[in-house]
Design a protein around this motif. Structure first.
Motif, PDB file in Angstrom:
ATOM      1  N   SER A  22       0.812  -1.216   0.000  1.00  0.00           N
ATOM      2  CA  SER A  22       0.000   0.000   0.000  1.00  0.00           C
ATOM      3  C   SER A  22       0.847   1.268   0.000  1.00  0.00           C
ATOM      4  O   SER A  22       0.320   2.352  -0.220  1.00  0.00           O
ATOM      5  CB  SER A  22      -0.942  -0.011   1.204  1.00  0.00           C
ATOM      6  OG  SER A  22      -0.200  -0.141   2.396  1.00  0.00           O
ATOM      7  N   ARG A  23       2.115   1.140   0.270  1.00  0.00           N
ATOM      8  CA  ARG A  23       3.040   2.269   0.206  1.00  0.00           C
ATOM      9  C   ARG A  23       4.426   1.755  -0.157  1.00  0.00           C
ATOM     10  O   ARG A  23       4.656   0.542  -0.118  1.00  0.00           O
ATOM     11  CB  ARG A  23       3.037   3.073   1.505  1.00  0.00           C
ATOM     12  CG  ARG A  23       3.422   2.315   2.738  1.00  0.00           C
ATOM     13  CD  ARG A  23       3.184   3.110   3.981  1.00  0.00           C
ATOM     14  NE  ARG A  23       4.359   3.894   4.319  1.00  0.00           N
ATOM     15  CZ  ARG A  23       4.557   4.462   5.479  1.00  0.00           C
ATOM     16  NH1 ARG A  23       3.645   4.378   6.413  1.00  0.00           N
ATOM     17  NH2 ARG A  23       5.647   5.141   5.726  1.00  0.00           N
ATOM     18  N   PRO A  24       5.361   2.616  -0.510  1.00  0.00           N
ATOM     19  CA  PRO A  24       6.684   2.153  -0.958  1.00  0.00           C
ATOM     20  C   PRO A  24       7.414   1.297   0.088  1.00  0.00           C
ATOM     21  O   PRO A  24       7.378   1.584   1.280  1.00  0.00           O
ATOM     22  CB  PRO A  24       7.442   3.455  -1.217  1.00  0.00           C
ATOM     23  CG  PRO A  24       6.372   4.449  -1.538  1.00  0.00           C
ATOM     24  CD  PRO A  24       5.220   4.072  -0.643  1.00  0.00           C
ATOM     25  N   VAL A  25       8.049   0.241  -0.412  1.00  0.00           N
ATOM     26  CA  VAL A  25       8.733  -0.733   0.430  1.00  0.00           C
ATOM     27  C   VAL A  25      10.114  -1.021  -0.140  1.00  0.00           C
ATOM     28  O   VAL A  25      10.302  -1.055  -1.355  1.00  0.00           O
ATOM     29  CB  VAL A  25       7.915  -2.054   0.488  1.00  0.00           C
ATOM     30  CG1 VAL A  25       8.667  -3.148   1.193  1.00  0.00           C
ATOM     31  CG2 VAL A  25       6.575  -1.836   1.160  1.00  0.00           C
ATOM     32  N   GLU A  26      11.053  -1.223   0.757  1.00  0.00           N
ATOM     33  CA  GLU A  26      12.384  -1.690   0.376  1.00  0.00           C
ATOM     34  C   GLU A  26      12.604  -3.040   1.043  1.00  0.00           C
ATOM     35  O   GLU A  26      12.484  -3.167   2.265  1.00  0.00           O
ATOM     36  CB  GLU A  26      13.463  -0.713   0.854  1.00  0.00           C
ATOM     37  CG  GLU A  26      14.869  -1.203   0.581  1.00  0.00           C
ATOM     38  CD  GLU A  26      15.944  -0.288   1.153  1.00  0.00           C
ATOM     39  OE1 GLU A  26      17.129  -0.581   0.929  1.00  0.00           O
ATOM     40  OE2 GLU A  26      15.602   0.700   1.835  1.00  0.00           O
ATOM     41  N   TYR A  27      12.904  -4.039   0.237  1.00  0.00           N
ATOM     42  CA  TYR A  27      13.214  -5.365   0.752  1.00  0.00           C
ATOM     43  C   TYR A  27      14.727  -5.535   0.757  1.00  0.00           C
ATOM     44  O   TYR A  27      15.381  -5.402  -0.270  1.00  0.00           O
ATOM     45  CB  TYR A  27      12.582  -6.465  -0.106  1.00  0.00           C
ATOM     46  CG  TYR A  27      11.074  -6.464  -0.051  1.00  0.00           C
ATOM     47  CD1 TYR A  27      10.401  -6.633   1.154  1.00  0.00           C
ATOM     48  CD2 TYR A  27      10.326  -6.297  -1.202  1.00  0.00           C
ATOM     49  CE1 TYR A  27       9.018  -6.625   1.208  1.00  0.00           C
ATOM     50  CE2 TYR A  27       8.939  -6.299  -1.159  1.00  0.00           C
ATOM     51  CZ  TYR A  27       8.291  -6.466   0.050  1.00  0.00           C
ATOM     52  OH  TYR A  27       6.921  -6.459   0.102  1.00  0.00           O
ATOM     53  N   ILE A  28      15.267  -5.800   1.935  1.00  0.00           N
ATOM     54  CA  ILE A  28      16.690  -6.065   2.076  1.00  0.00           C
ATOM     55  C   ILE A  28      16.840  -7.585   2.074  1.00  0.00           C
ATOM     56  O   ILE A  28      16.275  -8.270   2.927  1.00  0.00           O
ATOM     57  CB  ILE A  28      17.256  -5.438   3.357  1.00  0.00           C
ATOM     58  CG1 ILE A  28      17.066  -3.922   3.286  1.00  0.00           C
ATOM     59  CG2 ILE A  28      18.718  -5.824   3.547  1.00  0.00           C
ATOM     60  CD1 ILE A  28      17.387  -3.187   4.553  1.00  0.00           C
ATOM     61  N   VAL A  29      17.588  -8.071   1.100  1.00  0.00           N
ATOM     62  CA  VAL A  29      17.682  -9.508   0.870  1.00  0.00           C
ATOM     63  C   VAL A  29      19.134  -9.963   1.015  1.00  0.00           C
ATOM     64  O   VAL A  29      19.990  -9.526   0.240  1.00  0.00           O
ATOM     65  CB  VAL A  29      17.169  -9.839  -0.553  1.00  0.00           C
ATOM     66  CG1 VAL A  29      17.235 -11.322  -0.828  1.00  0.00           C
ATOM     67  CG2 VAL A  29      15.752  -9.313  -0.751  1.00  0.00           C
ATOM     68  N   PRO A  30      19.427 -10.830   1.987  1.00  0.00           N
ATOM     69  CA  PRO A  30      20.774 -11.396   2.053  1.00  0.00           C
ATOM     70  C   PRO A  30      21.051 -12.192   0.767  1.00  0.00           C
ATOM     71  O   PRO A  30      20.194 -12.937   0.291  1.00  0.00           O
ATOM     72  CB  PRO A  30      20.724 -12.322   3.267  1.00  0.00           C
ATOM     73  CG  PRO A  30      19.621 -11.756   4.117  1.00  0.00           C
ATOM     74  CD  PRO A  30      18.610 -11.251   3.129  1.00  0.00           C
ATOM     75  N   TYR A  31      22.243 -12.028   0.210  1.00  0.00           N
ATOM     76  CA  TYR A  31      22.557 -12.651  -1.068  1.00  0.00           C
ATOM     77  C   TYR A  31      22.352 -14.163  -1.050  1.00  0.00           C
ATOM     78  O   TYR A  31      21.900 -14.743  -2.030  1.00  0.00           O
ATOM     79  CB  TYR A  31      23.991 -12.330  -1.520  1.00  0.00           C
ATOM     80  CG  TYR A  31      24.300 -13.024  -2.816  1.00  0.00           C
ATOM     81  CD1 TYR A  31      23.752 -12.562  -4.007  1.00  0.00           C
ATOM     82  CD2 TYR A  31      25.080 -14.179  -2.844  1.00  0.00           C
ATOM     83  CE1 TYR A  31      23.976 -13.222  -5.193  1.00  0.00           C
ATOM     84  CE2 TYR A  31      25.307 -14.848  -4.034  1.00  0.00           C
ATOM     85  CZ  TYR A  31      24.758 -14.370  -5.204  1.00  0.00           C
ATOM     86  OH  TYR A  31      24.971 -15.043  -6.377  1.00  0.00           O
ATOM     87  N   SER A  32      22.689 -14.817   0.050  1.00  0.00           N
ATOM     88  CA  SER A  32      22.562 -16.286   0.105  1.00  0.00           C
ATOM     89  C   SER A  32      21.123 -16.734  -0.166  1.00  0.00           C
ATOM     90  O   SER A  32      20.904 -17.831  -0.668  1.00  0.00           O
ATOM     91  CB  SER A  32      23.031 -16.817   1.460  1.00  0.00           C
ATOM     92  OG  SER A  32      22.262 -16.249   2.498  1.00  0.00           O
ATOM     93  N   THR A  33      20.143 -15.886   0.142  1.00  0.00           N
ATOM     94  CA  THR A  33      18.753 -16.278  -0.119  1.00  0.00           C
ATOM     95  C   THR A  33      18.421 -16.176  -1.603  1.00  0.00           C
ATOM     96  O   THR A  33      17.504 -16.851  -2.074  1.00  0.00           O
ATOM     97  CB  THR A  33      17.742 -15.454   0.713  1.00  0.00           C
ATOM     98  OG1 THR A  33      17.669 -14.115   0.233  1.00  0.00           O
ATOM     99  CG2 THR A  33      18.098 -15.479   2.192  1.00  0.00           C
ATOM    100  N   ILE A  34      19.165 -15.351  -2.336  1.00  0.00           N
ATOM    101  CA  ILE A  34      18.998 -15.303  -3.792  1.00  0.00           C
ATOM    102  C   ILE A  34      19.597 -16.570  -4.394  1.00  0.00           C
ATOM    103  O   ILE A  34      19.006 -17.201  -5.266  1.00  0.00           O
ATOM    104  CB  ILE A  34      19.654 -14.044  -4.389  1.00  0.00           C
ATOM    105  CG1 ILE A  34      18.919 -12.800  -3.898  1.00  0.00           C
ATOM    106  CG2 ILE A  34      19.663 -14.106  -5.918  1.00  0.00           C
ATOM    107  CD1 ILE A  34      19.588 -11.494  -4.264  1.00  0.00           C
ATOM    108  N   ALA A  35      20.772 -16.964  -3.925  1.00  0.00           N
ATOM    109  CA  ALA A  35      21.409 -18.186  -4.406  1.00  0.00           C
ATOM    110  C   ALA A  35      20.504 -19.396  -4.164  1.00  0.00           C
ATOM    111  O   ALA A  35      20.448 -20.318  -4.978  1.00  0.00           O
ATOM    112  CB  ALA A  35      22.765 -18.364  -3.727  1.00  0.00           C
ATOM    113  N   GLU A  36      19.778 -19.372  -3.063  1.00  0.00           N
ATOM    114  CA  GLU A  36      18.858 -20.453  -2.711  1.00  0.00           C
ATOM    115  C   GLU A  36      17.702 -20.575  -3.713  1.00  0.00           C
ATOM    116  O   GLU A  36      17.148 -21.655  -3.903  1.00  0.00           O
ATOM    117  CB  GLU A  36      18.328 -20.175  -1.296  1.00  0.00           C
ATOM    118  CG  GLU A  36      17.538 -21.272  -0.676  1.00  0.00           C
ATOM    119  CD  GLU A  36      17.083 -20.911   0.729  1.00  0.00           C
ATOM    120  OE1 GLU A  36      17.280 -21.744   1.620  1.00  0.00           O
ATOM    121  OE2 GLU A  36      16.506 -19.816   0.927  1.00  0.00           O
TER     122      GLU A  36
END
Length: 177
Positions: A22-36
């Motif tokens: 409903s409003r602007p969001v920033e998702y902080i994602v640890p890189y290892s979760t992208i590799a997963e």
């Protein structure tokens, strides 16, 4: 002002409502979760119990992988991976959603209580003083039991977290009472 949350990449793909905040969001994602994500997309183990849901989520995982592999985004991520705890420049998905990839490192401080991914998520939340979004009840319970100084929201409370939330400084003030 954007609301910031530390989250595992797969949860963004799994929970569609996270992509229409409903409003602007920033998702902080640890890189290892992208590799997963790669293992989840191509792995034999289902991500979801229902076969049609599993197929849909794996398609969304593929879309998220493609987003992170976009040449500009990939370059920003690779730059962040050069130094521990460096954050990437913002990766813009749309006007309301941006991702920041963090090169989080599991320092084994919580290794007996949490797996490496969970440890990187909780350390990212602590280090960046940013709330965590999670759907894992057991993880949430272990954080509370271990009295780890991090704020966490269940995915089901996402709208509350975005709209109202509790500011990190308010959380720490209440604990000092």
């Amino acid at each position: 002002m954007r609301r910031r949350f530390v989250i595992e990449a797969v949860m963004v793909a799994t929970y569609g409502h996270l992509l229409v905040p409903s409003r602007p969001v920033e998702y902080i994602v640890p890189y290892s979760t992208i590799a997963e994500l790669y293992d989840m997309k191509d792995g034999a183990d289902p991500v979801m119990e229902d076969p049609s849901d599993d197929k849909h989520v794996k398609e969304k995982i593929g879309e998220l992988i493609a987003f992170f592999e976009d040449p500009l985004n990939k370059k920003k991520i690779e730059k962040a991976l050069q130094v521990p705890w460096r954050q990437s420049s913002p990766l813009l998905l749309n006007e309301n959603i941006q991702f920041t990839v963090v090169h989080a490192l599991d320092n084994a401080q919580y290794g007996e209580l949490f797996d490496p991914i969970e440890t990187e998520v909780l350390l990212s939340g602590m280090k960046l003083e940013t709330p965590i979004l999670s759907d894992q009840i057991e993880f949430q319970e272990r954080l509370i039991e271990a009295e780890i100084p991090v704020q966490i929201y269940d995915i089901d409370d996402f709208e509350f977290a975005v709209e109202e939330g509790i500011e990190p400084e308010d959380m720490f003030e209440q604990r000092d009472l």
